[in-house]
Motif scaffolding. Structure first.
Motif, PDB file in Angstrom:
ATOM      1  N   ALA A 101     153.348  97.394 123.893  1.00 60.48           N
ATOM      2  CA  ALA A 101     154.680  97.945 124.146  1.00 60.48           C
ATOM      3  C   ALA A 101     155.757  97.053 123.537  1.00 60.48           C
ATOM      4  N   ALA A 102     155.587  95.735 123.673  1.00 64.21           N
ATOM      5  CA  ALA A 102     156.563  94.797 123.119  1.00 64.21           C
ATOM      6  C   ALA A 102     156.585  94.852 121.596  1.00 64.21           C
ATOM      7  N   ALA A 103     155.415  95.053 120.980  1.00 64.36           N
ATOM      8  CA  ALA A 103     155.333  95.044 119.524  1.00 64.36           C
ATOM      9  C   ALA A 103     155.723  96.385 118.911  1.00 64.36           C
ATOM     10  N   LEU A 104     155.342  97.474 119.566  1.00 66.48           N
ATOM     11  CA  LEU A 104     155.523  98.797 118.974  1.00 66.48           C
ATOM     12  C   LEU A 104     156.781  99.520 119.447  1.00 66.48           C
ATOM     13  N   ARG A 105     157.321  99.123 120.592  1.00 66.51           N
ATOM     14  CA  ARG A 105     158.542  99.712 121.147  1.00 66.51           C
ATOM     15  C   ARG A 105     158.481 101.248 121.191  1.00 66.51           C
ATOM     16  N   PRO A 106     157.506 101.823 121.870  1.00 71.37           N
ATOM     17  CA  PRO A 106     157.445 103.285 121.971  1.00 71.37           C
ATOM     18  C   PRO A 106     158.543 103.806 122.891  1.00 71.37           C
ATOM     19  N   ASP A 107     158.802 105.096 122.819  1.00 65.23           N
ATOM     20  CA  ASP A 107     159.757 105.702 123.752  1.00 65.23           C
ATOM     21  C   ASP A 107     159.175 105.770 125.154  1.00 65.23           C
ATOM     22  N   VAL A 108     157.869 106.089 125.232  1.00 64.50           N
ATOM     23  CA  VAL A 108     157.207 106.280 126.524  1.00 64.50           C
ATOM     24  C   VAL A 108     155.825 105.644 126.490  1.00 64.50           C
ATOM     25  N   VAL A 109     155.464 105.000 127.599  1.00 68.07           N
ATOM     26  CA  VAL A 109     154.098 104.513 127.796  1.00 68.07           C
ATOM     27  C   VAL A 109     153.448 105.361 128.883  1.00 68.07           C
ATOM     28  N   LEU A 110     152.287 105.960 128.579  1.00 67.13           N
ATOM     29  CA  LEU A 110     151.486 106.635 129.598  1.00 67.13           C
ATOM     30  C   LEU A 110     150.607 105.577 130.244  1.00 67.13           C
ATOM     31  N   MET A 111     150.785 105.376 131.559  1.00 64.73           N
ATOM     32  CA  MET A 111     150.157 104.238 132.235  1.00 64.73           C
ATOM     33  C   MET A 111     149.157 104.673 133.299  1.00 64.73           C
ATOM     34  N   ASP A 112     147.963 104.103 133.235  1.00 62.03           N
ATOM     35  CA  ASP A 112     146.979 104.248 134.303  1.00 62.03           C
ATOM     36  C   ASP A 112     147.191 103.080 135.256  1.00 62.03           C
ATOM     37  N   LEU A 113     147.153 103.333 136.560  1.00 61.13           N
ATOM     38  CA  LEU A 113     147.417 102.263 137.520  1.00 61.13           C
ATOM     39  C   LEU A 113     146.216 101.360 137.761  1.00 61.13           C
ATOM     40  N   ARG A 114     145.015 101.878 137.567  1.00 60.35           N
ATOM     41  CA  ARG A 114     143.810 101.076 137.790  1.00 60.35           C
ATOM     42  C   ARG A 114     143.226 100.667 136.444  1.00 60.35           C
ATOM     43  N   MET A 115     143.420  99.395 136.097  1.00 59.93           N
ATOM     44  CA  MET A 115     142.890  98.865 134.838  1.00 59.93           C
ATOM     45  C   MET A 115     142.341  97.471 135.074  1.00 59.93           C
ATOM     46  N   PRO A 116     141.407  97.013 134.246  1.00 59.99           N
ATOM     47  CA  PRO A 116     140.880  95.649 134.400  1.00 59.99           C
ATOM     48  C   PRO A 116     141.938  94.604 134.075  1.00 59.99           C
ATOM     49  N   GLY A 117     141.808  93.440 134.674  1.00 60.37           N
ATOM     50  CA  GLY A 117     142.767  92.373 134.423  1.00 60.37           C
ATOM     51  C   GLY A 117     144.115  92.685 135.045  1.00 60.37           C
ATOM     52  N   VAL A 118     145.157  92.690 134.235  1.00 66.31           N
ATOM     53  CA  VAL A 118     146.494  93.042 134.706  1.00 66.31           C
ATOM     54  C   VAL A 118     146.508  94.533 135.028  1.00 66.31           C
ATOM     55  N   ASP A 119     146.837  94.875 136.283  1.00 64.11           N
ATOM     56  CA  ASP A 119     146.787  96.293 136.657  1.00 64.11           C
ATOM     57  C   ASP A 119     148.021  97.048 136.165  1.00 64.11           C
ATOM     58  N   GLY A 120     148.016  98.371 136.388  1.00 68.42           N
ATOM     59  CA  GLY A 120     149.082  99.202 135.874  1.00 68.42           C
ATOM     60  C   GLY A 120     150.427  98.954 136.517  1.00 68.42           C
ATOM     61  N   VAL A 121     150.434  98.546 137.786  1.00 70.60           N
ATOM     62  CA  VAL A 121     151.706  98.265 138.462  1.00 70.60           C
ATOM     63  C   VAL A 121     152.392  97.067 137.826  1.00 70.60           C
ATOM     64  N   GLU A 122     151.640  95.979 137.641  1.00 69.78           N
ATOM     65  CA  GLU A 122     152.219  94.775 137.028  1.00 69.78           C
ATOM     66  C   GLU A 122     152.598  95.048 135.572  1.00 69.78           C
ATOM     67  N   ALA A 123     151.762  95.790 134.872  1.00 68.49           N
ATOM     68  CA  ALA A 123     152.089  96.121 133.484  1.00 68.49           C
ATOM     69  C   ALA A 123     153.374  96.950 133.416  1.00 68.49           C
ATOM     70  N   THR A 124     153.526  97.890 134.347  1.00 68.58           N
ATOM     71  CA  THR A 124     154.757  98.687 134.407  1.00 68.58           C
ATOM     72  C   THR A 124     155.964  97.798 134.645  1.00 68.58           C
ATOM     73  N   ARG A 125     155.848  96.893 135.619  1.00 68.96           N
ATOM     74  CA  ARG A 125     156.961  95.993 135.937  1.00 68.96           C
ATOM     75  C   ARG A 125     157.367  95.184 134.715  1.00 68.96           C
TER      76      ARG A 125
END
Length: 226
Positions: free
Chosen positions: A31-55
């Motif tokens: 997201a930081a590199a590509l700067r999309p308009d929208v990110v489709l986010m899954d909340l359950r992911m390995p490592g950093v979860d979707g909530v923290e990634a969203t934040r």
């Protein structure tokens, strides 16, 4: 397989997919590199979860986040709202509503699947409450009309829905939403709605502002409809 299916749906409907990620850390980097308009986010992911990634993505201003959630993720949905997600859809959402939601979030609107809204609000109602709601900074700066718009935002209404409900134009709604975000210090409309819910806000009409729609007089001034 799921990402490939989503890419096919989006690209078939004219939406450009600029990147993919298999975990939260990769999502943040992309997201930081590509700067999309929208990110489709899954909340359950390995490592950093979707909530923290969203934040992190919202805090960095990299993109708006549209969450795809399951029926058993009520608590994660509430956390994602507080993290600044702009919309929530069930993973079972069909292609047309998914594409429409992506475009609406890209245009600055919030999207809440009614099924997600009901479950999230039910979970919020069951959560332990403090004896007094936390004050909402900036609330006293809102006009009566802005409180009405905020109340409609809490109910998950789109800009067009708010305009129809209050008898004002969509551009006027957008102006009110922008003002509300600034005054409340909210990242987006979903964040503003979450702040209002957390503060148990009663978005009533102020004593000094007449909330009824305006119409232009022929002489160039404005009059209130009675």
């Amino acid at each position: 397989m799921i990402r490939e299916g989503l890419r096919m749906i989006l690209e078939t409907h004219g939406v450009t997919v600029v990147g993919e990620a298999g975990d939260g850390a990769a999502a943040i980097r992309n997201a930081a590199a590509l700067r999309p308009d929208v990110v489709l986010m899954d909340l359950r992911m390995p490592g950093v979860d979707g909530v923290e990634a969203t934040r992190r993505i919202v805090a960095d201003g990299s993109a708006e986040v549209l969450v795809l959630t399951s029926f058993d993720e009520d608590e994660l949905v509430l956390a994602a709202i507080r993290a600044g997600a702009a919309g929530f859809l069930l993973k079972t959402t069909e292609a047309a509503p998914l594409v429409d939601a992506v475009r609406r979030v890209a245009a600055g609107e919030g999207v809440l699947d009614p099924r997600v809204t009901r479950r999230a609000l039910a979970a919020l109602a069951q959560a332990p409450q403090s004896t007094a709601p936390a004050p909402l900074p900036g609330l006293e700066q809102l006009t009566a009309r802005e409180r009405q718009v905020l109340d409609a935002m809490r109910a998950g209404r789109s800009n067009a829905g708010i305009a129809a409900r209050l008898g004002i134009s969509v551009p006027t709604v957008k102006t009110h939403v922008s003002s509300i975000l600034v005054k409340l210090g909210a990242e987006n409309r979903a964040h503003a709605a979450a702040l209002a819910r957390d503060a148990q806000l009663d978005a009533g009409v102020g004593a000094t502002d007449d909330p009824r729609p305006e119409r232009r007089a022929s002489g160039g001034g404005s009059v209130r409809e009675r």
